[in-house]
Design a protein around this motif. Structure first.
Motif, mmCIF file in Angstrom:
data_model
loop_
_atom_site.group_PDB
_atom_site.id
_atom_site.type_symbol
_atom_site.label_atom_id
_atom_site.label_comp_id
_atom_site.label_asym_id
_atom_site.label_seq_id
_atom_site.Cartn_x
_atom_site.Cartn_y
_atom_site.Cartn_z
ATOM 1 N N GLY A 1 0.788 -1.216 0.000
ATOM 2 C CA GLY A 1 0.000 0.000 0.000
ATOM 3 C C GLY A 1 0.822 1.269 0.000
ATOM 4 N N HIS A 2 2.163 1.151 -0.104
ATOM 5 C CA HIS A 2 3.012 2.344 -0.036
ATOM 6 C C HIS A 2 3.141 3.046 -1.385
ATOM 7 N N ARG A 3 2.804 2.355 -2.472
ATOM 8 C CA ARG A 3 2.857 2.933 -3.807
ATOM 9 C C ARG A 3 1.594 2.541 -4.573
ATOM 10 N N PHE A 4 1.303 3.307 -5.624
ATOM 11 C CA PHE A 4 0.322 2.837 -6.594
ATOM 12 C C PHE A 4 0.752 3.312 -7.973
ATOM 13 N N SER A 5 0.234 2.648 -8.990
ATOM 14 C CA SER A 5 0.564 2.966 -10.378
ATOM 15 C C SER A 5 -0.703 3.374 -11.111
ATOM 16 N N SER A 6 -0.525 4.141 -12.183
ATOM 17 C CA SER A 6 -1.659 4.590 -12.984
ATOM 18 C C SER A 6 -1.306 4.477 -14.462
ATOM 19 N N CYS A 7 -2.290 4.088 -15.279
ATOM 20 C CA CYS A 7 -2.124 3.960 -16.727
ATOM 21 C C CYS A 7 -3.096 4.893 -17.423
ATOM 22 N N SER A 8 -2.693 5.374 -18.615
ATOM 23 C CA SER A 8 -3.468 6.442 -19.237
ATOM 24 C C SER A 8 -3.367 6.394 -20.754
ATOM 25 N N LYS A 9 -4.324 7.055 -21.403
ATOM 26 C CA LYS A 9 -4.277 7.248 -22.843
ATOM 27 C C LYS A 9 -3.112 8.157 -23.262
ATOM 28 N N ASP A 10 -2.453 8.821 -22.312
ATOM 29 C CA ASP A 10 -1.273 9.613 -22.666
ATOM 30 C C ASP A 10 -0.030 8.742 -22.826
ATOM 31 N N CYS A 11 -0.218 7.405 -22.739
ATOM 32 C CA CYS A 11 0.829 6.404 -22.999
ATOM 33 C C CYS A 11 1.924 6.408 -21.942
ATOM 34 N N THR A 12 1.621 6.838 -20.745
ATOM 35 C CA THR A 12 2.588 6.766 -19.650
ATOM 36 C C THR A 12 2.066 5.839 -18.565
ATOM 37 N N VAL A 13 2.988 5.294 -17.797
ATOM 38 C CA VAL A 13 2.663 4.641 -16.531
ATOM 39 C C VAL A 13 3.367 5.446 -15.453
ATOM 40 N N LYS A 14 2.628 5.845 -14.445
ATOM 41 C CA LYS A 14 3.171 6.701 -13.392
ATOM 42 C C LYS A 14 3.115 5.969 -12.062
ATOM 43 N N LEU A 15 4.105 6.253 -11.216
ATOM 44 C CA LEU A 15 4.173 5.680 -9.876
ATOM 45 C C LEU A 15 4.045 6.794 -8.854
ATOM 46 N N TRP A 16 3.311 6.484 -7.776
ATOM 47 C CA TRP A 16 2.963 7.490 -6.776
ATOM 48 C C TRP A 16 3.298 6.981 -5.379
ATOM 49 N N ASP A 17 3.679 7.915 -4.510
ATOM 50 C CA ASP A 17 4.025 7.610 -3.118
ATOM 51 C C ASP A 17 2.849 7.996 -2.222
ATOM 52 N N THR A 18 2.446 7.084 -1.339
ATOM 53 C CA THR A 18 1.302 7.345 -0.449
ATOM 54 C C THR A 18 1.722 7.513 1.009
ATOM 55 N N GLU A 19 3.028 7.559 1.294
ATOM 56 C CA GLU A 19 3.489 7.555 2.692
ATOM 57 C C GLU A 19 4.166 8.859 3.112
ATOM 58 N N ARG A 20 3.814 9.947 2.504
ATOM 59 C CA ARG A 20 4.381 11.231 2.921
ATOM 60 C C ARG A 20 3.861 11.611 4.310
ATOM 61 N N PRO A 21 4.700 12.251 5.130
ATOM 62 C CA PRO A 21 4.277 12.604 6.495
ATOM 63 C C PRO A 21 3.035 13.478 6.529
#
Length: 606
Positions: A107-127
């Motif tokens: 649960g510390h990261r998640f990924s997202s897919c899009s029609k903009d042809c990118t895959v992005k990674l996100w951090d969910t554990e910021r203070p």
């Protein structure tokens, strides 16, 4: 509210106060409980909160309280205060439709897919509790049109990303890429056809992909492959791919949307849903599909121009041979050509069924059953398929045996006799509608299926003309241990596209809740135990995907065609985030009733 002191005067009987409270809304009951000690005691009465619970949430009284709940008051509060329905952040880093979201297992990261042809990674554990992007990869350099799906492996070290190749409108080719989460390097790329197979992890190091071979106008063969995610330098002579299953498709159907269910925890589920008598559950009929006609062993790619010619053949027309006719004569000829095409399709289907009887490996009737004391961890491959028309309307189940979990051994897998070209399915579940989404509960006990129903009693005479589909989306719940469907499906969300334009709407399941997107510009959240819709999550366009954090089900994400990802938290978590660092003062009973104004309650109450 002023505390009215009534302790010294004559008190109403408790029974009368209870009768009055039973006729009041729940928030008024809590307010009245502050008036005096007697009313406070009555306001906590379990019988009172049981009645308020059933009336407010409109739950049938035959449904018992959640087995983990300690009181009716706390259960009322859980459904009111712990639903992730308060919008706390909007992520706008994508520049086109966002199609899919996936959390890591921690649960510390998640990924997202899009029609903009990118895959992005996100951090969910910021203070500070906010979510930030930590990496973005564009797949344009690999001739991808867009990214459509992603999944973390079991130890969160690798990311599977599924995409669609650039090409003609009729092209069905895609690819799977594996990215290291240690340094974001690309480790491997695997062909995937059709692209809506998506692909999935089997274990930490191996993934499943698909390939498709057309052997007629409406008959094809789906091959499912096991692929090693990367090849070690010191093991260059070890197989990195092996064929798992080879399955025939008829009536223009194909295998799509593969996922793996591990059944090790079926006897101790997170949440037991079968609270009604088993006799009231409807058993799912086992009708083996005749998908098992083979094709050649060649795995060569079909070219896009051949796919376009096949599409023309499916319509029964060839533009190169249409005569120049007057309008009156043209209609007659077209009707005749359609009739001939229909007869040809019917003949091909009969031929495919006949050949399947003699060229399919015999199924094992006991492969899904468990003997007493059998604690073997079974692994199932689940996928959508069909037998009547091209639209996916059935769920196929195939058990993956322990010796199939690795790519070692023959590349083509288990040896077959010359007559056993193809594999049979172990079980088939007919949904009687167009399947547009699937998701597993965290314990893999229950499969949730989004579908748009066909009319009751409809008969499909032409595989290329499936029945009209409902705008309402039904969310079916299937017990993978008993292979029975729960008697009541969930409903609230809607979709509007016709059969030939339907797209996947991803859903997700947490311990207590299930959520789904919809075409009506909202996401939806239901309680799994009570089968009730609790909240709607608003976007400006179609909601394609939702995802619960596996570490905290009070955190939910939603992705939309409006190019945004919205972050939703529960009212309880929002209050905790706003609580000062010093020890808080005791809160009144009314504090948990506050809700963010952005939340829309299905019950119509703020």
């Amino acid at each position: 509210m002023q505390d009215v002191r009534m302790d010294d005067g004559p008190a109403l009987p408790d029974s009368l106060v209870l009768e009055i409270f039973l006729r009041l809304p729940h928030d008024t009951v809590l307010s009245a409980g502050l008036a005096c000690r007697q009313w406070l005691a009555v306001s906590k009465d379990e019988f009172l909160w049981r009645e308020l619970f059933y009336s407010y949430y409109r739950i049938p009284r035959s449904v018992p309280r959640h087995p983990a709940s300690l009181s009716w008051y706390r259960e009322f509060k859980r459904l009111f205060d712990c639903i992730p329905c308060v919008e706390v952040q909007t992520l706008k880093e994508h520049h086109d439709q966002v199609l899919h979201l996936a959390f890591s297992h921690r649960g510390h990261r998640f990924s997202s897919c899009s029609k903009d042809c990118t895959v992005k990674l996100w951090d969910t554990e910021r203070p500070d509790g906010t979510i930030t992007m930590v990496h973005s990869s564009s797949m344009r350099q690999f001739n991808w049109g867009y990214t459509q799906f992603s999944q973390f492996n079991a130890d969160d070290t690798l990311l599977l990303v599924s995409g669609v190749y650039l090409g003609s409108h009729h092209s069905s080719s895609g690819e799977i890429a594996v990215i290291s989460l240690e340094n974001y390097t690309l480790l491997s790329r695997v062909r995937n056809k059709p692209y809506d197979v998506f692909g999935c992890w089997l274990n930490e190091t191996h993934l499943i992909s698909g390939n498709l071979h057309w052997i007629g106008n409406m008959t094809s063969c789906s091959v499912l492959w096991l692929n090693k995610a990367f090849q070690d330098v010191e093991s260059e002579n070890v197989n990195v791919v092996k064929r798992l299953f080879k399955i025939q498709n008829i009536n223009a159907s194909t295998i799509r949307t593969v996922m793996v269910a591990h059944c090790r925890r079926h006897d101790s589920p997170d949440l037991l849903l079968d609270y009604e008598a088993q006799g009231q559950s409807q058993p799912l009929s086992h009708q083996p599909l005749l998908f098992d006609l083979g094709t050649t062993d060649s795995e060569e790619d079909e070219e896009d121009d051949e796919e376009r010619r096949r599409e023309m053949r499916l319509q029964g027309l060839s533009t190169a041979h249409l005569p120049q006719l007057t309008p009156s004569g043209l209609e007659h000829v077209i009707q005749g050509r359609h009739s001939e095409a229909s007869e040809a399709r019917e003949l091909e289907t009969k031929w495919a069924r006949l050949m399947a009887r003699t060229h399919t490996k015999a199924p094992d009737p006991n492969v899904l059953s468990s003997a007493p004391g059998d604690e073997e961890d079974k692994t199932y491959l689940l996928f959508t398929t069909g037998s009547l028309t091209y639209s996916p309307h059935q769920i196929g189940i195939k058990r993956i045996m322990p010796d199939q979990m690795t790519t070692s051994g023959p590349v083509l897998g288990e040896e077959r006799s010359t007559d056993e070209f193809f594999d049979s399915l172990d079980h088939v579940i007919d949904i009687h509608g167009h399947i547009i989404g699937m998701g597993l509960s965290p314990d893999h006990r229950y499969l949730y299926v989004n579908s748009r129903a066909w009319p009751a009693g409809c008969v499909i005479s032409d595989p290329m003309s499936p029945p009209p589909i409902a705008e309402e989306i039904d969310l079916h719940v299937i017990d993978l241990k008993s292979l029975r469907e729960e008697r009541r499906s969930l409903r609230a969300h809607r979709a509007f596209t016709p059969n030939d334009e339907c797209f996947f709407i991803f859903l997700d399941v947490s311990r207590d809740f299930v959520a789904s997107g919809a075409e009506d510009k909202h996401g939806y959240i239901w309680d799994r135990h009570y089968n009730i819709c609790l909240a709607r999550l608003q976007h400006d366009d179609v909601v394609n995907s939702v995802a619960f954090s596996p570490a905290d089900q009070e955190l939910l994400l939603s992705a939309s065609d409006d190019s945004t990802i919205k972050v939703w938290r529960s009212p309880r978590m929002v209050r905790l985030a706003q609580t000062p660092a010093h020890p808080p003062r005791p809160r009144s009973l009314l504090s948990w009733l506050g809700r963010n104004k952005k939340t829309t309650s299905v019950n119509g109450k703020p």
